[in-house]
Write a protein that holds these residues in place. Sequence first.
Motif, PDB file in Angstrom:
ATOM      1  N   ALA A  41      38.236  62.066  35.393  1.00  0.00           N
ATOM      2  CA  ALA A  41      39.356  61.967  34.459  1.00  0.00           C
ATOM      3  C   ALA A  41      40.372  60.933  34.931  1.00  0.00           C
ATOM      4  N   ASP A  42      40.638  60.887  36.219  1.00  0.00           N
ATOM      5  CA  ASP A  42      41.591  59.920  36.752  1.00  0.00           C
ATOM      6  C   ASP A  42      41.049  58.503  36.650  1.00  0.00           C
ATOM      7  N   LEU A  43      39.755  58.329  36.916  1.00  0.00           N
ATOM      8  CA  LEU A  43      39.140  57.008  36.768  1.00  0.00           C
ATOM      9  C   LEU A  43      39.219  56.538  35.318  1.00  0.00           C
ATOM     10  N   GLU A  44      38.936  57.435  34.395  1.00  0.00           N
ATOM     11  CA  GLU A  44      38.999  57.069  32.976  1.00  0.00           C
ATOM     12  C   GLU A  44      40.431  56.720  32.569  1.00  0.00           C
ATOM     13  N   LYS A  45      41.391  57.478  33.056  1.00  0.00           N
ATOM     14  CA  LYS A  45      42.803  57.218  32.755  1.00  0.00           C
ATOM     15  C   LYS A  45      43.223  55.834  33.249  1.00  0.00           C
ATOM     16  N   ASN A  46      42.627  55.401  34.327  1.00  0.00           N
ATOM     17  CA  ASN A  46      42.979  54.117  34.937  1.00  0.00           C
ATOM     18  C   ASN A  46      41.942  53.028  34.687  1.00  0.00           C
ATOM     19  N   ARG A  47      41.105  53.213  33.670  1.00  0.00           N
ATOM     20  CA  ARG A  47      40.018  52.281  33.380  1.00  0.00           C
ATOM     21  C   ARG A  47      40.512  50.843  33.246  1.00  0.00           C
ATOM     22  N   ALA A  48      41.606  50.603  32.534  1.00  0.00           N
ATOM     23  CA  ALA A  48      42.105  49.238  32.331  1.00  0.00           C
ATOM     24  C   ALA A  48      42.489  48.597  33.665  1.00  0.00           C
ATOM     25  N   VAL A  49      43.139  49.349  34.522  1.00  0.00           N
ATOM     26  CA  VAL A  49      43.537  48.831  35.840  1.00  0.00           C
ATOM     27  C   VAL A  49      42.304  48.502  36.665  1.00  0.00           C
ATOM     28  N   LEU A  50      41.316  49.374  36.649  1.00  0.00           N
ATOM     29  CA  LEU A  50      40.098  49.145  37.419  1.00  0.00           C
ATOM     30  C   LEU A  50      39.328  47.934  36.903  1.00  0.00           C
ATOM     31  N   ASN A  51      39.256  47.784  35.585  1.00  0.00           N
ATOM     32  CA  ASN A  51      38.588  46.613  35.010  1.00  0.00           C
ATOM     33  C   ASN A  51      39.303  45.331  35.407  1.00  0.00           C
ATOM     34  N   ASP A  52      40.630  45.357  35.346  1.00  0.00           N
ATOM     35  CA  ASP A  52      41.422  44.187  35.733  1.00  0.00           C
ATOM     36  C   ASP A  52      41.182  43.850  37.201  1.00  0.00           C
ATOM     37  N   TYR A  53      41.156  44.860  38.046  1.00  0.00           N
ATOM     38  CA  TYR A  53      40.886  44.668  39.475  1.00  0.00           C
ATOM     39  C   TYR A  53      39.527  44.017  39.685  1.00  0.00           C
ATOM     40  N   GLN A  54      38.502  44.543  39.022  1.00  0.00           N
ATOM     41  CA  GLN A  54      37.156  43.997  39.182  1.00  0.00           C
ATOM     42  C   GLN A  54      37.084  42.547  38.716  1.00  0.00           C
ATOM     43  N   ASN A  55      37.744  42.234  37.602  1.00  0.00           N
ATOM     44  CA  ASN A  55      37.754  40.862  37.091  1.00  0.00           C
ATOM     45  C   ASN A  55      38.445  39.913  38.066  1.00  0.00           C
ATOM     46  N   LYS A  56      39.579  40.322  38.607  1.00  0.00           N
ATOM     47  CA  LYS A  56      40.313  39.476  39.548  1.00  0.00           C
ATOM     48  C   LYS A  56      39.541  39.319  40.855  1.00  0.00           C
ATOM     49  N   LEU A  57      38.884  40.368  41.287  1.00  0.00           N
ATOM     50  CA  LEU A  57      38.078  40.292  42.503  1.00  0.00           C
ATOM     51  C   LEU A  57      36.919  39.311  42.312  1.00  0.00           C
ATOM     52  N   ALA A  58      36.271  39.372  41.176  1.00  0.00           N
ATOM     53  CA  ALA A  58      35.169  38.442  40.891  1.00  0.00           C
ATOM     54  C   ALA A  58      35.678  37.007  40.854  1.00  0.00           C
ATOM     55  N   GLU A  59      36.859  36.808  40.270  1.00  0.00           N
ATOM     56  CA  GLU A  59      37.450  35.467  40.210  1.00  0.00           C
ATOM     57  C   GLU A  59      37.755  34.945  41.618  1.00  0.00           C
ATOM     58  N   LEU A  60      38.310  35.777  42.470  1.00  0.00           N
ATOM     59  CA  LEU A  60      38.606  35.369  43.841  1.00  0.00           C
ATOM     60  C   LEU A  60      37.330  35.034  44.608  1.00  0.00           C
ATOM     61  N   ARG A  61      36.290  35.812  44.394  1.00  0.00           N
ATOM     62  CA  ARG A  61      35.023  35.534  45.079  1.00  0.00           C
ATOM     63  C   ARG A  61      34.429  34.198  44.624  1.00  0.00           C
ATOM     64  N   ARG A  62      34.560  33.904  43.312  1.00  0.00           N
ATOM     65  CA  ARG A  62      34.076  32.612  42.817  1.00  0.00           C
ATOM     66  C   ARG A  62      34.847  31.469  43.463  1.00  0.00           C
ATOM     67  N   LYS A  63      36.167  31.636  43.568  1.00  0.00           N
ATOM     68  CA  LYS A  63      37.005  30.584  44.165  1.00  0.00           C
ATOM     69  C   LYS A  63      36.671  30.369  45.630  1.00  0.00           C
ATOM     70  N   MET A  64      36.309  31.433  46.341  1.00  0.00           N
ATOM     71  CA  MET A  64      35.985  31.302  47.758  1.00  0.00           C
ATOM     72  C   MET A  64      34.683  30.520  47.961  1.00  0.00           C
ATOM     73  N   LYS A  65      33.801  30.545  46.995  1.00  0.00           N
ATOM     74  CA  LYS A  65      32.532  29.833  47.099  1.00  0.00           C
ATOM     75  C   LYS A  65      32.677  28.352  46.782  1.00  0.00           C
ATOM     76  N   GLU A  66      33.788  27.966  46.177  1.00  0.00           N
ATOM     77  CA  GLU A  66      34.002  26.558  45.795  1.00  0.00           C
ATOM     78  C   GLU A  66      34.264  25.685  46.997  1.00  0.00           C
TER      79      GLU A  66
END
Length: 66
Positions: A41-66
């Motif tokens: 229930a807590d994960l679902e309540k915070n789904r938007a925050v978790l999705n945003d975190y995952q997107n930003k983490l993926a973006e940072l990982r892409r930048k580190m490979k450049e």
Amino acid sequence: MADTTVSVNVRFPQAAADGVKALADIQGVTVSDYIRALVAADLEKNRAVLNDYQNKLAELRRKMKE
């Protein structure tokens, strides 16, 4: 990716453990099922925050490979 089940050790003060056990009994579920439901229930309540975190983490990982 398939869902994998992991085990997590959690420690509670005795009073909290007793309360969780009582609430699980009232709902007719195991303590583990009760705690899993709370976390889900807590994960679902915070789904938007978790999705945003995952997107930003993926973006940072892409930048580190450049």
